[in-house]
Design a protein around this motif. Sequence first.
Motif, PDB file in Angstrom:
ATOM      1  N   SER A   2      13.918  -9.481 -16.841  1.00 30.29           N
ATOM      2  CA  SER A   2      12.488  -9.256 -16.722  1.00 30.29           C
ATOM      3  C   SER A   2      12.136  -9.010 -15.262  1.00 30.29           C
ATOM      4  CB  SER A   2      11.710 -10.452 -17.268  1.00 30.29           C
ATOM      5  OG  SER A   2      11.989 -11.555 -16.469  1.00 30.29           O
ATOM      6  N   GLY A   3      11.223  -8.128 -15.041  1.00 31.35           N
ATOM      7  CA  GLY A   3      10.844  -7.786 -13.679  1.00 31.35           C
ATOM      8  C   GLY A   3      12.060  -7.245 -12.938  1.00 31.35           C
ATOM      9  N   LEU A   4      12.113  -7.508 -11.641  1.00 25.84           N
ATOM     10  CA  LEU A   4      13.200  -6.970 -10.840  1.00 25.84           C
ATOM     11  C   LEU A   4      14.120  -8.083 -10.366  1.00 25.84           C
ATOM     12  CD1 LEU A   4      11.051  -4.423  -8.852  1.00 25.84           C
ATOM     13  CD2 LEU A   4      12.859  -3.845 -10.470  1.00 25.84           C
ATOM     14  N   GLY A   5      14.025  -9.253 -11.031  1.00 20.31           N
ATOM     15  CA  GLY A   5      14.776 -10.432 -10.586  1.00 20.31           C
ATOM     16  C   GLY A   5      16.214 -10.079 -10.225  1.00 20.31           C
ATOM     17  N   GLY A   6      16.563 -10.312  -8.982  1.00 17.43           N
ATOM     18  CA  GLY A   6      17.941 -10.121  -8.560  1.00 17.43           C
ATOM     19  C   GLY A   6      18.322  -8.697  -8.216  1.00 17.43           C
ATOM     20  N   ARG A   7      17.480  -7.722  -8.557  1.00 13.24           N
ATOM     21  CA  ARG A   7      17.883  -6.342  -8.281  1.00 13.24           C
ATOM     22  C   ARG A   7      17.696  -5.996  -6.811  1.00 13.24           C
ATOM     23  NH1 ARG A   7      17.711  -2.218 -12.958  1.00 13.24           N
ATOM     24  NH2 ARG A   7      18.177  -3.655 -14.642  1.00 13.24           N
ATOM     25  N   ARG A   8      18.595  -5.163  -6.300  1.00 13.82           N
ATOM     26  CA  ARG A   8      18.448  -4.731  -4.914  1.00 13.82           C
ATOM     27  C   ARG A   8      17.857  -3.326  -4.869  1.00 13.82           C
ATOM     28  NH1 ARG A   8      19.320  -6.154   0.047  1.00 13.82           N
ATOM     29  NH2 ARG A   8      20.246  -8.133  -0.556  1.00 13.82           N
ATOM     30  N   VAL A   9      16.802  -3.190  -4.094  1.00 13.20           N
ATOM     31  CA  VAL A   9      16.132  -1.899  -3.975  1.00 13.20           C
ATOM     32  C   VAL A   9      16.312  -1.378  -2.554  1.00 13.20           C
ATOM     33  CG1 VAL A   9      13.952  -0.651  -4.203  1.00 13.20           C
ATOM     34  CG2 VAL A   9      14.395  -2.644  -5.660  1.00 13.20           C
ATOM     35  N   ALA A  10      16.855  -0.172  -2.422  1.00 16.09           N
ATOM     36  CA  ALA A  10      16.956   0.479  -1.112  1.00 16.09           C
ATOM     37  C   ALA A  10      15.644   1.220  -0.867  1.00 16.09           C
ATOM     38  CB  ALA A  10      18.121   1.457  -1.102  1.00 16.09           C
ATOM     39  N   CYS A  11      14.961   0.856   0.212  1.00 13.32           N
ATOM     40  CA  CYS A  11      13.684   1.507   0.525  1.00 13.32           C
ATOM     41  C   CYS A  11      13.911   2.487   1.667  1.00 13.32           C
ATOM     42  CB  CYS A  11      12.647   0.477   0.951  1.00 13.32           C
ATOM     43  SG  CYS A  11      12.328  -0.740  -0.331  1.00 13.32           S
ATOM     44  N   LEU A  12      13.756   3.763   1.393  1.00  6.32           N
ATOM     45  CA  LEU A  12      13.958   4.776   2.430  1.00  6.32           C
ATOM     46  C   LEU A  12      12.609   5.144   3.035  1.00  6.32           C
ATOM     47  CD1 LEU A  12      16.638   7.088   0.758  1.00  6.32           C
ATOM     48  CD2 LEU A  12      16.947   5.028   2.150  1.00  6.32           C
ATOM     49  N   GLY A  13      12.436   4.769   4.283  1.00  4.75           N
ATOM     50  CA  GLY A  13      11.186   5.051   4.982  1.00  4.75           C
ATOM     51  C   GLY A  13      10.259   3.857   4.975  1.00  4.75           C
ATOM     52  N   PHE A  14       9.549   3.699   6.088  1.00  2.00           N
ATOM     53  CA  PHE A  14       8.573   2.607   6.168  1.00  2.00           C
ATOM     54  C   PHE A  14       7.323   3.038   6.931  1.00  2.00           C
ATOM     55  CE2 PHE A  14       6.801  -1.513   7.398  1.00  2.00           C
ATOM     56  CZ  PHE A  14       6.898  -2.191   6.190  1.00  2.00           C
ATOM     57  N   ALA A  15       7.459   4.043   7.814  1.00  2.00           N
ATOM     58  CA  ALA A  15       6.295   4.533   8.574  1.00  2.00           C
ATOM     59  C   ALA A  15       5.258   5.101   7.611  1.00  2.00           C
ATOM     60  CB  ALA A  15       6.736   5.626   9.546  1.00  2.00           C
ATOM     61  N   PHE A  16       4.008   5.201   8.056  1.00  3.90           N
ATOM     62  CA  PHE A  16       2.970   5.649   7.129  1.00  3.90           C
ATOM     63  C   PHE A  16       3.092   7.132   6.812  1.00  3.90           C
ATOM     64  CE2 PHE A  16       0.488   6.917  10.873  1.00  3.90           C
ATOM     65  CZ  PHE A  16      -0.225   8.017  10.416  1.00  3.90           C
ATOM     66  N   LYS A  17       3.805   7.859   7.685  1.00  2.00           N
ATOM     67  CA  LYS A  17       4.173   9.233   7.345  1.00  2.00           C
ATOM     68  C   LYS A  17       5.349   9.649   8.207  1.00  2.00           C
ATOM     69  CE  LYS A  17       1.021  11.669  10.406  1.00  2.00           C
ATOM     70  NZ  LYS A  17      -0.047  12.632  10.541  1.00  2.00           N
ATOM     71  N   GLU A  18       5.934  10.801   7.898  1.00  2.00           N
ATOM     72  CA  GLU A  18       7.079  11.267   8.660  1.00  2.00           C
ATOM     73  C   GLU A  18       6.626  11.691  10.053  1.00  2.00           C
ATOM     74  OE1 GLU A  18       5.501  12.684   6.270  1.00  2.00           O
ATOM     75  OE2 GLU A  18       5.448  14.878   6.428  1.00  2.00           O
ATOM     76  N   GLY A  19       7.561  11.605  11.002  1.00  2.00           N
ATOM     77  CA  GLY A  19       7.238  12.073  12.352  1.00  2.00           C
ATOM     78  C   GLY A  19       6.656  11.004  13.256  1.00  2.00           C
ATOM     79  N   THR A  20       6.465   9.789  12.733  1.00  2.00           N
ATOM     80  CA  THR A  20       5.884   8.730  13.543  1.00  2.00           C
ATOM     81  C   THR A  20       6.582   7.406  13.249  1.00  2.00           C
ATOM     82  OG1 THR A  20       3.836   7.532  14.087  1.00  2.00           O
ATOM     83  CG2 THR A  20       4.059   8.264  11.832  1.00  2.00           C
ATOM     84  N   GLY A  21       6.475   6.471  14.196  1.00  2.00           N
ATOM     85  CA  GLY A  21       6.985   5.127  13.955  1.00  2.00           C
ATOM     86  C   GLY A  21       5.855   4.164  13.631  1.00  2.00           C
TER      87      GLY A  21
END
Length: 470
Positions: free
Chosen positions: A328-347
């Motif tokens: 149920s839910g995402l218990g234990g699953r590993r999620v790779a998150c690509l990107g964190f900035a609010f848009k490309e081209g900036t930090g």
Amino acid sequence: TDRITSICCIGAGYVGGPTCAVIAAKCPEIRITVVDRDPDRISAWNSDSLPVYEPGLDALVKRQRNTNLTFSTDIDRAIDQAQLIFIAVNTPPMPHTHGSSSMGAKPDLSAVSECARRIARVSLTDKIVVAKSTVPCGACATIAGMLRDNGQKGVGFSVLSNPEFLSEGTAVRDLLHPDRVLIGGDDRVAQDKLKAVYMHWVPEPRILTMNTWSSELAKLASNAMLAQRVSSINSISAVCEAVGADIAEVARGCGSDERIGQKFLRPSLGFGGSCFHKDIASLIWLSESLGLPEVAEYWHQVLALNRFQIKRFVARILADTSREGGLSGLGGRRVACLGFAFKEGTGDTRNTPAADVCCELLRNGAKLSIYDPRVPRHHIVDKLAMSAASNCDIDSVSVCSDAYSAIAGSDIVVVLTAWSEFRQIDWEQALKLMSQPAYVFDGQVVLDHGRLEQLGFNVFSIGRAHVTTQ
Ligand code: NAI
């Protein structure tokens, strides 16, 4: 006394730094001092690693620093020596008043007021004071009042509104080739002096002089309309997913109409950054305070749709992945998150939709491996820890230094920022690093979905009917 040869800019941030670097490069006879109350920011501008990442900015700043551009913490001295002073400090939204259901928020002008009082106290000669910060309508009049009330006897001030339209990620290009420059005010002589500065590189027809209110409102309205375009295409992306349409095709179909145009029609997880939320909230607040609740409600929907996009993206991840294995839910699953900035081209991570998605995933029990090419590790951790007030488990987060290490050992890949380098990932290799079945959720519509499906990924992309069934 006619031409401006000495400028001071208060606020060495995303706007103040790049703007002054460009003015310095284009106006060799003008000396520019950028000042800030934050000594760390100033020493970063004077160092090898600048506090703001923008393509082309490094070279520009490093060249001008040796000639006519200075970064300093001595604010009073810089004001004293300048004929023209830009105010480019931050104007964050005020915290919501308790119990208010409105999405409107008055911007906090305390930093702007502090600058105005300081300019009044320090100035011994006439000054042109230019509001570059985004301020709600009427703010320039307030600044003028403060200068008049607190200034030295015999010193005259002219206040102009000169809002900035640069976009983070393309700041240098935008500053070098602006679509338009607005100069609002009621003092023609001062307007012409600022205009002469811009005329070093901006064609005259693009420099628009107008009254102060128009200039202030045009800035808010421009941001509101750009954000509205994002929400409009995102609303259609939800319809696409429910029928058999493909948002890329719909966007092309709409955008080929010259009256609509192709730009800003890319579906996504929504807009972020420091400006769109704040400026729409400011417009909503303004409309409410003018007794125009229908107008406030209209713009409110642009913000509401922006939140809806994140909510339904996370719901889709949950729905598609918890079919397997009875978890149920995402218990234990590993999620790779690509990107964190609010848009490309900036930090920049201010109001980044990525943080909202990450928090929702954590709340649902996922473990996250996050990679962004430009956001420093500690910014990601701080940002999520701050949101962790809403009980997401920061211990389940690891920040990786490349995409492959984020992907290794994960069950699910989510694309949260539209960095083009994610297209260059060797997805065949990536698939081998992941647990099976492997999922990709493309929140930015940047990957080649057909190819991913061929390789054996389960793929979901915003704005495309769900094709893969395991
Ligand atoms: P920022 O937060 O990056 O920079 C503001 C700087 O002002 C900070 O370094 C802060 O230390 C300094 N500061 C604040 N109060 C001060 C004071 N009293 N004396 C001296 N320094 C002070 O903010 P950013 O992003 O540059 O935004 C500035 C303004 O420009 C805001 O009003 C924003 O809405 C507007 N704007 C921002 C754009 C963007 O893309 N970030 C684009 C167009 C406008």
